[in-house]
Scaffold this active site. Sequence first.
Site, PDB file in Angstrom:
ATOM      1  N   CYS A 165       0.796  -1.230   0.000  1.00 29.26           N
ATOM      2  CA  CYS A 165       0.000   0.000   0.000  1.00 29.26           C
ATOM      3  C   CYS A 165       0.827   1.277   0.000  1.00 29.26           C
ATOM      4  O   CYS A 165       0.266   2.367  -0.098  1.00 29.26           O
ATOM      5  CB  CYS A 165      -0.952   0.004   1.191  1.00 29.26           C
ATOM      6  N   CYS A 203       0.357   2.537   6.551  1.00 27.17           N
ATOM      7  CA  CYS A 203       0.774   1.170   6.830  1.00 27.17           C
ATOM      8  C   CYS A 203       0.781   0.400   5.520  1.00 27.17           C
ATOM      9  O   CYS A 203       0.253   0.868   4.507  1.00 27.17           O
ATOM     10  CB  CYS A 203      -0.179   0.504   7.817  1.00 27.17           C
TER      11      CYS A 203
END
Length: 474
Positions: free
Chosen positions: A138, A458
């Site tokens: 991500c 994250c």
Amino acid sequence: MTSMLTRAVRNLPASSAWAARAFARSLSCSSQLQAAAVQPKSKKTLAKSGVKNIVVVEGVRIPFLQSGTTYADLMPHDLARAALLGLLNRTSVPRDVVDYIVYGTVIQEVKTSNVAREAALGAGFSDKTPAHTVTMACISSNQAMTTGVGMIAAGQCDVVVAGGVELMSDVPIRHSRKMRKTMLTLNRAKTLGQKLSLISKIRPAHFAPELPAVAEFSTSETMGHSADRLAAAFAVSRLEQDEYALRSHTLAKKAQDGGLLLDVVPFKVPGKDTVTKDNGIRPSSMEQMGKLKPAFIKPHGTVTAANSSFLTDGASAVLLMAEEKALALGYKPKAYLRDFVYVSQDPKDQLLLGPTYATPKVLEKAGLSMADIDVFEFHEAFAGQILANLKAMDSDWFAQNYMGRKSKVGAPPLEKFNTWGGSLSLGHPFGATGCRLVITAAHRLKKEGGQYGLVAACAAGGQGHAMIVELYPQ
């Protein structure tokens, strides 16, 4: 770790009634930080002697759409090309001025494994302009941007285009390993007898498809399960998660209607209408959200489809330059990209705690405190993940026992946090979100009169990223 965290937060009220009364309070900064926040903050620049100033000239993204909708028949390089063309149209930067192009993506299309190169050629960049693709879950476009920053800082380039793309509407589905092995062997067979012998060994089980992994390779656990366990460990209730998700959608809708999402550029989809806005922003009600069943840990989990980010198609692109080059070309940059860090933790129990670990490190690197930050833009994978991070950041116990720090960094105040919505509402094309965070931080700084923004996210594998964005002098 889960049991230890649960014991540590056992004294925190977790009932729905408490959550309803104290939702905002549970997310606010500590009283000490709140007091510090009202003090005049330093207006020093973060420029460093002997280090090039690197600026964001502009950043764009095509509308982020729910997977399976308008972009469903396209390929990833089509979306990336559209973002590149949008950047070129908005900036009028000559294609031959761009020294390098780097893109981030997560689930690669096998036909265009270096999607940066294919998108660049499709957008009309010279075939002499190198391009490569990076992947870091991500935070892939975060990595693309910081790769560009490093190339400029090293004096290898003056102008870099960085971006990211993801097309979840069409992911590669492979034959089973046994079938692949048989087909490859069949391709090398020289006689008809050898080919017939191989074909006779094919069994129905060979035809079972192999889907892309939705679980951590090292733990075999889906991210949704990790989010559910993390929320439980930090006593984040279902009510808190739904309220936060509703906040994200409500703020995103307000920003969209108010014309604040300036990074969005229209995309004329071949054979279809022109797409002009994100289609996942859907403010609901607490009553409707409360009817949804747990999506991962059943029947007692708290993570649902409503308080999770959804599968998204989209692409983004930013134009990075050395400051002197930008000024020589007549551009007024939006922001400086300053200090950044990458972190990694245990992918089992700390999979989604990247912002908690990265934030204090990047602040220390920049010589700033939480009170100096004017806007926060954090990636919202799950509402439970965001709230757990905010609680971890505001916990002395967690800082001392897991981070090796003497005290907590403190949680960002909500009035500065993701005030134009986030991944829960705007969408999360895995490879493209990082660029959205950075350009949104730059736009918010200008709109709100701030100086410093902090971007954090994250990522799968227990990794994380944080960066300081400084508004360019107006």
